[in-house]
Design a protein around this motif. Sequence first.
Motif, short mmCIF file in Angstrom:
data_model
loop_
_atom_site.label_atom_id
_atom_site.label_comp_id
_atom_site.label_asym_id
_atom_site.label_seq_id
_atom_site.Cartn_x
_atom_site.Cartn_y
_atom_site.Cartn_z
N UNK A 274 48.69 44.63 9.01
CA UNK A 274 50.10 45.00 8.83
C UNK A 274 50.85 44.32 7.69
N UNK A 275 50.08 43.40 6.92
CA UNK A 275 50.68 42.46 6.07
C UNK A 275 51.84 43.19 5.30
N UNK A 276 51.76 44.15 4.95
CA UNK A 276 53.05 44.86 3.93
C UNK A 276 54.06 45.68 4.82
N UNK A 277 54.06 45.74 6.21
CA UNK A 277 54.66 46.22 7.13
C UNK A 277 55.95 45.53 7.53
N UNK A 278 57.26 46.36 7.41
CA UNK A 278 58.18 45.47 8.00
C UNK A 278 58.19 44.98 9.53
N UNK A 279 58.47 43.81 9.54
CA UNK A 279 58.40 43.22 11.10
C UNK A 279 59.16 44.00 12.20
N UNK A 280 60.21 44.62 11.78
CA UNK A 280 60.85 45.46 12.73
C UNK A 280 60.24 46.79 13.13
N UNK A 281 59.22 47.16 12.41
CA UNK A 281 58.53 48.35 12.80
C UNK A 281 57.38 47.91 13.65
N UNK A 282 56.94 46.73 13.85
CA UNK A 282 55.69 46.46 14.56
C UNK A 282 55.99 46.58 16.18
N UNK A 283 54.98 46.77 16.89
CA UNK A 283 54.91 46.75 18.42
C UNK A 283 55.48 45.35 18.82
N UNK A 284 55.82 45.46 20.15
CA UNK A 284 56.27 44.05 20.55
C UNK A 284 55.02 42.91 20.66
N UNK A 285 53.67 43.57 21.08
CA UNK A 285 52.58 42.50 21.00
C UNK A 285 52.36 42.08 19.76
N UNK A 286 52.58 42.99 18.44
CA UNK A 286 52.53 42.51 17.27
C UNK A 286 53.69 41.49 16.57
#
Length: 256
Positions: free
Chosen positions: A107-119
């Motif tokens: 998920x390196x280039x993914x915005x943190x706000x779009x991650x799941x709670x665990x991620x």
Amino acid sequence: MIHSRARVGYSAKFSVSAGKTSTLKAISRVLDAVGGDVHFCGEKISKTAPHDIIRKGIALVPEGRGVFPRLTVLENLHMGAFIRDAAVDVEKDLKMVYGYFPRLKERESQLAGTLSGGEQQMLAIGRALMSRPKMLLLDEPSMGLAPIMVQKIFEVVRAVAADGMTILLIEQNARLALQSSQRGYVMESGEITLNGESAMLLDDPATDSVPPGTLRAVGYGASAITPELLTEASVRLGCEFSGGSGMPEASRNAVF
């Protein structure tokens, strides 16, 4: 207060409104303590500016994760290393974090706000590790997570502790915390009512029957503690480090 002359990680279980987050915020200076002092590595840090606490070697993973939602995973991790200058060492630790949490690499280039709670919890822990702290403060890392994600998070917590990191962990799941540590404490209304090896507390029916509003605390390698020491209005976190690879060796002669 917790005295230790071994590799040590501390974990604690507080009920709602028992002061768990306030304790960690007071140590990390996000919140001013009403009384008492905080000492770390023999230095009084009660008045140290919050942004300088991280330079002293204390990193907080807050309840609710606190990631930067509009930054990517990689940018969040680099924010954790903002106090460091050696780019080679930062990249080395980035690989270490990706080793603990391979999903963050994906998920390196993914915005943190779009991650799941665990991620996001993985990212919050990884960001803290990027500062190469001497002590890692974890506030309720399992809260709101699916069981399989909780298992993964605690696998990493154990691995980080095994690598020599000093950890102060506050955790709502007392049984899981005790299973992940060596020594525990139970506090009711400001008084220590139980303390001992974690394995002993796991087998003690009194541990499960403790009413709401209590503290269950457990630690790695802590030596003998007295209830009187734990009720003093001071927090002392001593450290004595040796060189070597991996994370800094855990603090010794520590008092919490």
